[in-house]
Scaffold this active site. Sequence first.
Site, PDB file in Angstrom:
ATOM      1  N   GLY A 151      41.659  30.687  16.526  1.00 33.69           N
ATOM      2  CA  GLY A 151      42.471  29.734  17.256  1.00 33.69           C
ATOM      3  C   GLY A 151      43.076  28.659  16.372  1.00 33.69           C
ATOM      4  O   GLY A 151      42.491  28.263  15.364  1.00 33.69           O
ATOM      5  N   HIS A 194      43.933  32.027  20.718  1.00 31.29           N
ATOM      6  CA  HIS A 194      44.669  30.972  21.413  1.00 31.29           C
ATOM      7  C   HIS A 194      45.262  29.949  20.451  1.00 31.29           C
ATOM      8  O   HIS A 194      44.655  29.571  19.455  1.00 31.29           O
ATOM      9  CB  HIS A 194      43.751  30.262  22.415  1.00 31.29           C
ATOM     10  CG  HIS A 194      42.537  29.634  21.778  1.00 31.29           C
ATOM     11  ND1 HIS A 194      42.533  28.374  21.237  1.00 31.29           N
ATOM     12  CD2 HIS A 194      41.283  30.107  21.593  1.00 31.29           C
ATOM     13  CE1 HIS A 194      41.334  28.085  20.759  1.00 31.29           C
ATOM     14  NE2 HIS A 194      40.556  29.124  20.957  1.00 31.29           N
ATOM     15  N   ASP A 195      46.478  29.527  20.759  1.00 33.80           N
ATOM     16  CA  ASP A 195      47.186  28.447  20.060  1.00 33.80           C
ATOM     17  C   ASP A 195      47.544  28.790  18.614  1.00 33.80           C
ATOM     18  O   ASP A 195      47.982  27.899  17.874  1.00 33.80           O
ATOM     19  CB  ASP A 195      46.375  27.144  20.090  1.00 33.80           C
ATOM     20  CG  ASP A 195      45.995  26.736  21.504  1.00 33.80           C
ATOM     21  OD1 ASP A 195      46.901  26.422  22.284  1.00 33.80           O
ATOM     22  OD2 ASP A 195      44.786  26.749  21.835  1.00 33.80           O
TER      23      ASP A 195
END
Length: 261
Positions: free
Chosen positions: A140, A122-123
């Site tokens: 992440g 994520h991200d």
Amino acid sequence: MSASIHPSAIIEEGAVIGAGCEIGPFCVIGPEVVLGQNVVLKSHVVITGNTHIGDDSVVFSFSVIGEIPQDLKFGGEKTSLRIGARNRIREHVTINTGTAGGGGVTRIGDDCLLMAGCHIAHDAHLGNRVIIVNSTAIAGHCIIEDDVIVGGLCGVHQFVRIGRGAIIGALTMVTNDVIPHALVQAPRGKLDGLNLVGLKRRGVDRSDITALRAAFQMLKDGEGTFLERAERLKHESESTYVQEMVEFILGHSDRSFLTPS
């Protein structure tokens, strides 16, 4: 109507399938997915979440793209995944959407190769022409700039930045930021020089390569702290490649830096 969709594929209402797409057997496409033109899903591919995939990309079998983050803080908020054009996403790759706390978007640029079994968390933000080799995990919030190669079975710690043109050797754990055009290897990630082969392949002028080598030597052996050495380089070198390296070092870092040993 020009897309080719196998009868066993499941495409939920609301999904947008671009002209010329090829959707293979047993693929599942969620209602918020947007596929550009000529995207190919080989077979058994799951694309879900608020996910956009750019033109001419190919996703190979058993990849799962756009699932929710592997983050215990995630509470179901609306986040997204944006993948550029002409990417090659090989078998068993997983890519997650973002989190509200991390900006809400996972991004991948154009012309990347994500080899079998790798994970993009994520991200994370990947630039253009990035290669992630088999079974490597990008944690992440990482930033991987253009033209980076990360070798097989590597792990990149969350919030790490890897500068443009760097190369990470196989079986390496990267826990700190990597300056542009660097060569990193060894199990715990040592800054071991410059990616000279990559610079030459990209046609970088010899004068810039010489300037980068001199800059690296100053970062390694110069007086003062690593940041103080970088600050001096800012005023001593006119090479745009050296200035790029200096800007990277003097920019914001959540993980500090791998420094020359």
